[in-house]
Design an enzyme around this catalytic site. Structure first.
Site, PDB file in Angstrom:
ATOM      1  N   HIS A  97       4.889   6.890   1.060  1.00 37.32           N
ATOM      2  CA  HIS A  97       3.672   6.093   0.926  1.00 37.32           C
ATOM      3  C   HIS A  97       3.130   6.235  -0.493  1.00 37.32           C
ATOM      4  O   HIS A  97       3.245   7.293  -1.123  1.00 37.32           O
ATOM      5  CB  HIS A  97       2.615   6.524   1.950  1.00 37.32           C
ATOM      6  N   HIS A  99       0.685   3.775  -3.792  1.00 36.40           N
ATOM      7  CA  HIS A  99       0.171   2.499  -4.302  1.00 36.40           C
ATOM      8  C   HIS A  99       1.197   1.874  -5.248  1.00 36.40           C
ATOM      9  O   HIS A  99       1.032   1.858  -6.477  1.00 36.40           O
ATOM     10  CB  HIS A  99      -1.159   2.721  -5.025  1.00 36.40           C
TER      11      HIS A  99
END
Length: 312
Positions: A97, A99
């Site tokens: 995970h 951005h």
């Protein structure tokens, strides 16, 4: 017991890969999920569920931490990342995970692509949340000083003054995150980027949820990927971490501020993408979930095999 996010730090691009593969390894143990999380879409709340379950369900969680939170990787880092994800046997099964914008693994000649998932949010609500987050932080790490700390100007005052932090251009985020590592994706207002984002959402993502219906998203993931998400729905409902992160001092915008942003072409495009994603999610949910007496439940398997030949 879950996996602590602070247990260890791994320098993702400097690992030594083991070329050997265990004989008879379960196919489920070779699965990699990538959650290229969009900022301020309840991504921390959802990721906390993965951390809480990884010990019990026996998988690894890895945070992709890019310099200055840049969502676009250099070409050489793209190659390293793809190699890590596909060949790092010791870390499989894995839940990555971070951005980072969508990365097309097929461009690098891999045989098995990861499973992409994501969550998006109403574009104005996401921007308002991010605006106040930069100024007041949240209850996840309340002592951390944020970039705009000390600026007391409300979102409405920012819109009224034509400030840069609340400009329509700041809405342009969910489209490029789904569009990917192409230059046109990051050209604000690009129609090509919008269409590419829609294409990727439908063709490259197993499931994309919406912040407003996060519980349904969690429930569907548990049904589809129990190897990772067994117990996720109950944890979401009762766990202390699932609702932990809330932006502090957030004030809802006025109708006037909303109307002003909605006049922009950028909002119309981002909202078009959001509504496209919402419609797709609701379509998938309608074929997977039913509601009875105020409670949601998953539909049982409704296909079977027959006329199997040759007969033994």
């Amino acid at each position: 017991m879950g996996c602590s996010q602070n247990d260890y730090l791994i320098f993702l691009f400097d690992i030594t890969l083991d070329p050997r593969r265990e004989a008879g390894k379960d196919l489920e143990d070779d699965v990699v999920i990538i959650y290229n999380r969009v900022p301020k879409t309840a991504s921390t709340s959802f990721t906390n569920i993965a951390y809480d379950l990884c010990g019990k369900n026996h998988y690894h969680v890895l945070h992709i931490n890019t310099t200055k939170n840049n969502p676009v990787m250099s070409l050489q880092d793209q190659v390293r990342f793809v190699k890590n994800v596909t060949e790092w046997r010791e870390m499989k099964p894995a839940f990555y995970h971070g951005h980072v914008s969508f990365l097309d693994f097929t461009k690098f000649g891999v045989k098995k692509k990861p499973i992409y998932i994501n969550v998006i949010r109403d574009p104005i609500e996401r921007l308002v949340s991010y605006y106040y987050f930069l100024r007041f932080g949240d209850d996840y790490r309340p002592g951390l000083r944020r970039r705009k700390q000390g600026d007391k100007k409300t979102f409405d005052e920012c819109v009224s003054a034509g400030g840069s932090d609340c400009a329509p251009e700041k809405l342009w985020l969910q489209i490029p995150f789904f569009c990917g590592h192409y230059s046109e994706c990051w050209n604000v207002g690009s129609q090509w980027a919008l269409e590419q984002a829609k294409y990727n959402l439908v063709n490259e993502y197993m499931l994309v949820g919406v912040t407003e219906e996060l519980e349904d998203f969690v429930m569907m993931l548990e049904a589809a990927l129990p190897r990772f998400f067994k117990g996720a729905t109950e944890l979401y409902k009762t766990g202390k971490k699932s609702h932990l992160r809330k932006t502090s001092e957030k004030k809802p915008p006025t109708k006037e501020s909303i109307a002003k942003l909605q006049q922009s072409t950028i909002w119309k495009m981002e909202n078009d993408f959001y509504e496209f994603a919402l419609e797709q999610f609701q379509f998938v949910r309608a074929h997977a979930v039913r509601e009875k007496d105020g409670e949601l439940y998953l539909l049982a398997q409704n296909f079977f095999y027959e006329k199997i030949y040759p007969k033994n």
